[in-house]
Design a protein around this motif. Sequence first.
Motif, PDB file in Angstrom:
ATOM      1  N   MET A 189      33.260  40.464  44.431  1.00 40.07           N
ATOM      2  CA  MET A 189      34.422  41.131  43.846  1.00 40.07           C
ATOM      3  C   MET A 189      34.627  42.537  44.421  1.00 40.07           C
ATOM      4  N   LYS A 190      33.517  43.220  44.694  1.00 31.13           N
ATOM      5  CA  LYS A 190      33.658  44.539  45.319  1.00 31.13           C
ATOM      6  C   LYS A 190      34.309  44.407  46.691  1.00 31.13           C
ATOM      7  N   ARG A 191      33.882  43.327  47.375  1.00 31.16           N
ATOM      8  CA  ARG A 191      34.491  43.103  48.686  1.00 31.16           C
ATOM      9  C   ARG A 191      35.987  42.821  48.562  1.00 31.16           C
ATOM     10  N   LYS A 240      38.036  45.941  47.944  1.00 31.64           N
ATOM     11  CA  LYS A 240      38.316  46.696  49.161  1.00 31.64           C
ATOM     12  C   LYS A 240      39.383  46.014  50.010  1.00 31.64           C
ATOM     13  N   GLU A 241      39.335  44.694  50.036  1.00 29.85           N
ATOM     14  CA  GLU A 241      40.356  43.963  50.782  1.00 29.85           C
ATOM     15  C   GLU A 241      41.728  44.161  50.139  1.00 29.85           C
ATOM     16  N   PHE A 242      41.766  44.120  48.823  1.00 30.77           N
ATOM     17  CA  PHE A 242      43.011  44.306  48.075  1.00 30.77           C
ATOM     18  C   PHE A 242      43.592  45.692  48.356  1.00 30.77           C
ATOM     19  N   CYS A 280      42.053  35.228  42.481  1.00 33.04           N
ATOM     20  CA  CYS A 280      40.605  35.026  42.550  1.00 33.04           C
ATOM     21  C   CYS A 280      39.875  36.011  41.635  1.00 33.04           C
ATOM     22  N   MET A 281      40.235  37.265  41.694  1.00 36.86           N
ATOM     23  CA  MET A 281      39.563  38.273  40.876  1.00 36.86           C
ATOM     24  C   MET A 281      39.832  38.055  39.391  1.00 36.86           C
ATOM     25  N   LYS A 322      40.748  43.804  35.212  1.00 38.95           N
ATOM     26  CA  LYS A 322      40.881  45.256  35.067  1.00 38.95           C
ATOM     27  C   LYS A 322      40.731  45.962  36.405  1.00 38.95           C
ATOM     28  N   GLU A 323      39.716  45.553  37.185  1.00 41.66           N
ATOM     29  CA  GLU A 323      39.482  46.191  38.476  1.00 41.66           C
ATOM     30  C   GLU A 323      40.635  45.928  39.442  1.00 41.66           C
ATOM     31  N   CYS A 324      41.173  44.751  39.377  1.00 40.25           N
ATOM     32  CA  CYS A 324      42.267  44.381  40.282  1.00 40.25           C
ATOM     33  C   CYS A 324      43.535  45.195  39.998  1.00 40.25           C
TER      34      CYS A 324
END
Length: 616
Positions: free
Chosen positions: A105-107, A110-112, A181-182, A189-191
């Motif tokens: 998810m961290k990856r 960063k991609e997002f 996906c996230m 929340k992170e997205c």
Amino acid sequence: MRTVFSKSPSPARTTPPPSPPRQTFSESLMDEDIEVAQSIITKWDSSNSSSYRNIDYLFSPENRHEVKQYLNSIKQLQRAMQHFVSENPMAEKLVRAQNLMQTAMKRLQKEFYQILKSNRDHLDPESVSSHSSSRASPSRSSVSDFEDESEYESRHENEAISEMERASTAAMADLRTIADCMISAGYTKECIKIYKIIRKSIIDEALYHLGVERLTLSQLQKMDWEVLEIKIKSWLNSVKVAVKTLFYGERILCDQVFSAPSLRESCFSEISRDGALALLGFPENVAKCKKTPEKMFRILDLYEAISDLWPEIESIFIFESTSAVRQTAVNSLVKLGEAARAMITEFETAIQKDTSKAPVQGGGIHPLTRYVMNYITLLTDYSGILSDIVAHWPLTVPSPLPESYFGSPDANESITSPVSVRLAWLILLTLCKLDGKAELYKDVALSYLFLANNLQYIVRKVRTSNLRFLLGDDWVAKHEAKVQQYAANYERMGWSKVLASVPADQTAAIPVDLVKDHFIRFNAAFEETYKKQSCWIIPEAKLRERIKLSLEKRVAPVYEEFYNNYGGVELRKQTWNESIVRFAPEDLRNYMSDLFNGSSSSGSVSSNSSHGGRSH
């Protein structure tokens, strides 16, 4: 032999260790899924880099196959985690899977972030709003479906999509893929945090470059009108782009990136609400500033802009969470309408309270007439929105109208719309005021010429503008007839003394002394009239020529008959012929042709002529 067959003592027996529990087939599959996921996720682990820069990005054109593997590994990892949660929530493998999921998810975060930042040009609202939703639909996205790259290129080439649109569509599809996906992995929340921060900064920056300022009512009220007008012009140049391109494009982008309606609403609302409130709240604050008739047209410009954009505003900000934006637009329309009505009332009052006492030189166009008609003519350019503003605003007549001004403003059945009635009323107020100003002239004939000039100016303004369609041809014809009536009154009053100096019955025999008296009286009356009227003016050429022709037909034939009957025969016998017969008929016409230009230098006639005519 003995040694061979002899039995050695048996060793002591020990208990064998317990066998590990045998794995089920599904567990072995889950273990295998975790191993595969670990190899793929670890390969793209960028946890050692604290920055989103200087890393290789997974979502790039050359890595489409690995993107598909990466996303599949996350799905397998999710399936394994669900299995372990249901079978053994405390299993060490579950912890391992959870750590791998966090890394993945961290990856993706960063991609997002990288896609949002690096594709700013492709995801700017103008690019997004320029192509249809159907083409940008994520459900049809080649990137989301991860078909072969050759198929991806072929389909887009066949559809002849521009390079910019293709890049925009691909970026939106990648964003949606990552978001789905996230969110499915529980990292909603992170997205959306990343999305909101980046997109809100883009919207705020775009509004800044458009010139949209967050000005308070207090700041606007302290501005000089010239400065405020510049702010209004800037807003008028910006609002259409902001609504139809900026907010509309952002709304499309939210719809394309997020599948869940609630997330679309949440993101779009947080990103756009503050900017939209600042944009659409500006006209309401302007409407609350000091109101004067001169500010009317900017108020109407603001009203027209919001009114024209209302369907888009209502559609784009349809969510409950953006209802404040819609309400702000409505409030601005309401306040602008109130301001416009107040300014019309102020304009009416200004007409009624006009106290100018100095007569206009030569009976020309009064400044009030010019001001009112130019103002009203400009108002007709806004007749559509004025219809909305005055639709439920009944006209109250403060006092009975003079009968000489055609009754009430709605007496003409052709004037039925609220706007037409209101404008006819403003003209009527002006005509009444001009009637009072005509009384300032000591010469009655000049007062009628003044009225004819001013009414003719009003009629011409009506005929050559949208007022004609609002007031109708009947109104025009009725007032043109009134102009003719004023002109006739001027001719009758202004030239009565000249006409009275010629005998009424020219067929009767008249003694020479009486003929002489008539010529003397005519000379004096004509000289006096010409001198007085030589500085009178008729600004409009058609009215000027019409009155000149009418005067010539009224005066010249009468004098010519008298001249031919007596001036050329009887008085030819007298030694004082030239001193008595000062004007030949053609001289009379020449003098009259010079009237109403307001350019006579002497205002007098010459007595030096073979026939008493003018010297040139």
